[in-house]
Design a protein around this motif. Structure first.
Motif, PDB file in Angstrom:
ATOM      1  N   ALA A  24       0.804  -1.227   0.000  1.00  0.00           N
ATOM      2  CA  ALA A  24       0.000   0.000   0.000  1.00  0.00           C
ATOM      3  C   ALA A  24       0.837   1.277   0.000  1.00  0.00           C
ATOM      4  O   ALA A  24       0.378   2.322  -0.456  1.00  0.00           O
ATOM      5  CB  ALA A  24      -0.926  -0.012   1.211  1.00  0.00           C
TER       6      ALA A  24
ATOM      7  N   THR B 161       0.242   5.637  -1.467  1.00  0.00           N
ATOM      8  CA  THR B 161      -0.226   6.693  -0.558  1.00  0.00           C
ATOM      9  C   THR B 161      -0.063   8.079  -1.179  1.00  0.00           C
ATOM     10  O   THR B 161      -0.884   8.965  -0.944  1.00  0.00           O
ATOM     11  CB  THR B 161       0.488   6.637   0.814  1.00  0.00           C
ATOM     12  OG1 THR B 161       1.903   6.627   0.601  1.00  0.00           O
ATOM     13  CG2 THR B 161       0.081   5.416   1.609  1.00  0.00           C
TER      14      THR B 161
ATOM     15  N   PHE C 163      -2.789   0.653   5.171  1.00  0.00           N
ATOM     16  CA  PHE C 163      -3.631  -0.067   6.137  1.00  0.00           C
ATOM     17  C   PHE C 163      -3.270   0.218   7.576  1.00  0.00           C
ATOM     18  O   PHE C 163      -4.133   0.237   8.439  1.00  0.00           O
ATOM     19  CB  PHE C 163      -3.541  -1.584   5.867  1.00  0.00           C
ATOM     20  CG  PHE C 163      -4.165  -1.943   4.558  1.00  0.00           C
ATOM     21  CD1 PHE C 163      -5.516  -2.205   4.479  1.00  0.00           C
ATOM     22  CD2 PHE C 163      -3.410  -1.952   3.393  1.00  0.00           C
ATOM     23  CE1 PHE C 163      -6.113  -2.484   3.270  1.00  0.00           C
ATOM     24  CE2 PHE C 163      -3.998  -2.234   2.177  1.00  0.00           C
ATOM     25  CZ  PHE C 163      -5.346  -2.500   2.116  1.00  0.00           C
ATOM     26  N   ARG C 164      -1.977   0.426   7.833  1.00  0.00           N
ATOM     27  CA  ARG C 164      -1.551   0.405   9.228  1.00  0.00           C
ATOM     28  C   ARG C 164      -0.922   1.703   9.714  1.00  0.00           C
ATOM     29  O   ARG C 164      -0.529   1.789  10.864  1.00  0.00           O
ATOM     30  CB  ARG C 164      -0.601  -0.790   9.443  1.00  0.00           C
ATOM     31  CG  ARG C 164      -1.361  -2.088   9.276  1.00  0.00           C
ATOM     32  CD  ARG C 164      -0.527  -3.350   9.293  1.00  0.00           C
ATOM     33  NE  ARG C 164      -1.425  -4.476   9.084  1.00  0.00           N
ATOM     34  CZ  ARG C 164      -1.848  -4.897   7.890  1.00  0.00           C
ATOM     35  NH1 ARG C 164      -1.422  -4.299   6.784  1.00  0.00           N
ATOM     36  NH2 ARG C 164      -2.694  -5.905   7.784  1.00  0.00           N
TER      37      ARG C 164
ATOM     38  N   HIS D 214      -4.008 -10.098  -3.786  1.00  0.00           N
ATOM     39  CA  HIS D 214      -5.205  -9.843  -2.972  1.00  0.00           C
ATOM     40  C   HIS D 214      -6.373  -9.354  -3.814  1.00  0.00           C
ATOM     41  O   HIS D 214      -7.293  -8.723  -3.302  1.00  0.00           O
ATOM     42  CB  HIS D 214      -4.878  -8.842  -1.852  1.00  0.00           C
ATOM     43  CG  HIS D 214      -3.880  -9.377  -0.856  1.00  0.00           C
ATOM     44  ND1 HIS D 214      -3.183  -8.595   0.021  1.00  0.00           N
ATOM     45  CD2 HIS D 214      -3.481 -10.654  -0.610  1.00  0.00           C
ATOM     46  CE1 HIS D 214      -2.391  -9.360   0.768  1.00  0.00           C
ATOM     47  NE2 HIS D 214      -2.549 -10.615   0.391  1.00  0.00           N
TER      48      HIS D 214
ATOM     49  N   SER E 282       5.590  -2.020   1.729  1.00  0.00           N
ATOM     50  CA  SER E 282       4.781  -2.983   2.490  1.00  0.00           C
ATOM     51  C   SER E 282       5.349  -3.131   3.893  1.00  0.00           C
ATOM     52  O   SER E 282       6.568  -3.160   4.078  1.00  0.00           O
ATOM     53  CB  SER E 282       4.780  -4.353   1.801  1.00  0.00           C
ATOM     54  OG  SER E 282       4.076  -5.292   2.610  1.00  0.00           O
ATOM     55  N   SER E 283       4.447  -3.262   4.872  1.00  0.00           N
ATOM     56  CA  SER E 283       4.907  -3.533   6.233  1.00  0.00           C
ATOM     57  C   SER E 283       5.427  -4.973   6.350  1.00  0.00           C
ATOM     58  O   SER E 283       6.053  -5.328   7.347  1.00  0.00           O
ATOM     59  CB  SER E 283       3.769  -3.300   7.237  1.00  0.00           C
ATOM     60  OG  SER E 283       2.656  -4.091   6.895  1.00  0.00           O
TER      61      SER E 283
ATOM     62  N   GLU F 125       9.422   2.915   6.883  1.00  0.00           N
ATOM     63  CA  GLU F 125       9.711   2.484   8.261  1.00  0.00           C
ATOM     64  C   GLU F 125      10.301   1.081   8.233  1.00  0.00           C
ATOM     65  O   GLU F 125      10.272   0.410   7.195  1.00  0.00           O
ATOM     66  CB  GLU F 125       8.428   2.512   9.100  1.00  0.00           C
ATOM     67  CG  GLU F 125       7.357   1.597   8.577  1.00  0.00           C
ATOM     68  CD  GLU F 125       6.084   1.593   9.424  1.00  0.00           C
ATOM     69  OE1 GLU F 125       5.953   2.418  10.334  1.00  0.00           O
ATOM     70  OE2 GLU F 125       5.224   0.734   9.148  1.00  0.00           O
TER      71      GLU F 125
HETATM   72  N1  APR Z   1       6.944   6.118   1.354  1.00  0.00           N
HETATM   73  C1  APR Z   1       7.499   5.098   2.048  1.00  0.00           C
HETATM   74  N2  APR Z   1       6.803   4.225   2.790  1.00  0.00           N
HETATM   75  C2  APR Z   1       5.469   4.416   2.882  1.00  0.00           C
HETATM   76  C3  APR Z   1       4.818   5.491   2.225  1.00  0.00           C
HETATM   77  C4  APR Z   1       5.605   6.358   1.417  1.00  0.00           C
HETATM   78  N3  APR Z   1       5.085   7.378   0.733  1.00  0.00           N
HETATM   79  N4  APR Z   1       3.489   5.418   2.529  1.00  0.00           N
HETATM   80  C5  APR Z   1       3.340   4.362   3.358  1.00  0.00           C
HETATM   81  N5  APR Z   1       4.523   3.738   3.560  1.00  0.00           N
HETATM   82  C6  APR Z   1       4.799   2.512   4.319  1.00  0.00           C
HETATM   83  C7  APR Z   1       4.178   2.442   5.696  1.00  0.00           C
HETATM   84  O1  APR Z   1       5.034   3.029   6.644  1.00  0.00           O
HETATM   85  C8  APR Z   1       4.047   0.924   5.894  1.00  0.00           C
HETATM   86  O2  APR Z   1       5.214   0.360   6.429  1.00  0.00           O
HETATM   87  O3  APR Z   1       4.189   1.453   3.586  1.00  0.00           O
HETATM   88  C9  APR Z   1       3.851   0.394   4.474  1.00  0.00           C
HETATM   89  C10 APR Z   1       2.429  -0.025   4.190  1.00  0.00           C
HETATM   90  O4  APR Z   1       2.116  -1.117   5.022  1.00  0.00           O
HETATM   91  P1  APR Z   1       0.610  -1.608   5.237  1.00  0.00           P
HETATM   92  O5  APR Z   1      -0.260  -0.431   5.498  1.00  0.00           O
HETATM   93  O6  APR Z   1       0.644  -2.680   6.261  1.00  0.00           O
HETATM   94  O7  APR Z   1       0.213  -2.167   3.801  1.00  0.00           O
HETATM   95  P2  APR Z   1       0.563  -3.595   3.145  1.00  0.00           P
HETATM   96  O8  APR Z   1       1.867  -4.117   3.625  1.00  0.00           O
HETATM   97  O9  APR Z   1       0.369  -3.430   1.695  1.00  0.00           O
HETATM   98  O10 APR Z   1      -0.598  -4.473   3.760  1.00  0.00           O
HETATM   99  C11 APR Z   1      -0.657  -5.845   3.418  1.00  0.00           C
HETATM  100  O11 APR Z   1      -2.696  -6.091   4.633  1.00  0.00           O
HETATM  101  O12 APR Z   1      -4.929  -5.730   5.342  1.00  0.00           O
HETATM  102  C12 APR Z   1      -4.086  -6.245   4.393  1.00  0.00           C
HETATM  103  O13 APR Z   1      -4.913  -7.008   2.392  1.00  0.00           O
HETATM  104  C13 APR Z   1      -4.356  -5.865   2.971  1.00  0.00           C
HETATM  105  O14 APR Z   1      -2.837  -6.068   1.078  1.00  0.00           O
HETATM  106  C14 APR Z   1      -2.982  -5.587   2.410  1.00  0.00           C
HETATM  107  C15 APR Z   1      -2.070  -6.312   3.379  1.00  0.00           C
END
Ligand code: APR
Length: 252
Positions: A29, A33, A40-41, A126, A200-201, A227
């Protein structure tokens, strides 16, 4: 090695890409952004407001199906007009140049497609949130039609062909992973020499198993994220910063 300065991160990424011939990008995700699609988190994510509706609950409860559709359309209103960002265009260019063989994504926002990457290079683990399908017969349904009916009646949609429950074409918690997407993701991952995990986290499995799978098949692992992630210690290189900023040189 962890790099936090954007110029150093860009230079290191350029070197890694230069040295590779079969790149797989794995996106979450965070790549979207900057396009206005919430992750998501992170704090204030609208996804943190509600407990996710598990697949078995969606199937068994009409009330929860209605709730799922209410949430879906509310979120669509936030980001239905989103356009690809620098990260999407950078990856589309890597695919077009022949350097990247696949983009494996956890995202459901369709933005890799919108940035010009051909469907056959995108693996959606997904699913895709821009259409819906019947859980019984698989028939595709368009959201515009579903929304019209939902707003008129408040009832969760049923399939016009078989009467089965219709669900956004995404994978919910507890729903079986799409077998063909998993097969394609596995095939691309074990064959790559550079695996780029971006935005992705890396905590949701089985998706988050692909970086380690790539490593175990001798690929270099580069993680680009704002992060720390639990897989940073496995990575050859961690580029910590804004994804759009780090990928920008590859976007044009
Ligand atoms: N630059 C760098 N890092 C970013 C940015 C940015 N502009 N925007 C967000 N992030 C980082 C956040 O800090 C986080 O570590 O991207 C990561 C997004 O992590 P999640 O929100 O957990 O998203 P994701 O890993 O895609 O989630 C996995 O969880 O609920 C489910 O199905 C859903 O596919 C999703 C899955």
């Amino acid at each position: 090695m962890i790099l936090t300065h954007v110029d150093e991160a860009r230079a290191a990424l350029a070197r890694a890409i230069d040295q590779a011939s079969r790149i797989v990008a794995f996106t979450g995700a965070g790549i979207s952004t900057e396009c206005g699609v919430p992750d998501f988190r992170s704090t204030n994510s609208p996804w943190l407001k509600y407990k996710p509706i598990d697949f078995d609950v969606f199937v068994s409860s009409e009330l929860m199906r209605e709730e799922a559709w209410r949430r879906k359309f509310a979120l669509d209103d936030i980001y239905a007009q989103a356009q690809p960002g620098r990260g999407h265009y950078a990856l589309a260019n890597l695919v077009a140049s022949g350097k990247a063989t696949a983009i494996i994504t956890q995202n459901i926002d369709n933005l890799h497609q919108c940035s010009g990457t051909p469907d056959d290079r995108i693996v959606e683990l997904h699913g895709n949130g821009t259409y819906a399908s019947c859980l019984s017969c698989g028939l595709r349904h368009e959201l515009v039609d579903i929304r019209r009916g939902f707003e008129a009646t408040g009832a969760a949609p049923l399939c016009s062909a078989c009467g089965g429950p219709v669900k956004s074409a995404t994978i919910s918690f507890g729903q079986p992973m799409p077998a063909e997407a998993m097969r394609r993701a596995h095939e691309a991952t074990v064959a790559c020499d550079l695996f780029l995990a971006i935005g992705s986290s890396l905590i949701v499995y089985p998706a988050a198993s692909y970086p380690s799978l790539a490593k175990s098949h001798n690929a270099r692992l580069v993680i680009v994220n704002g992060e720390a992630t639990p897989l940073d210690s496995e990575a050859d290189l961690v580029l910590r910063g804004d994804i759009g900023d780090i990928l920008e040189p590859f976007a044009s």
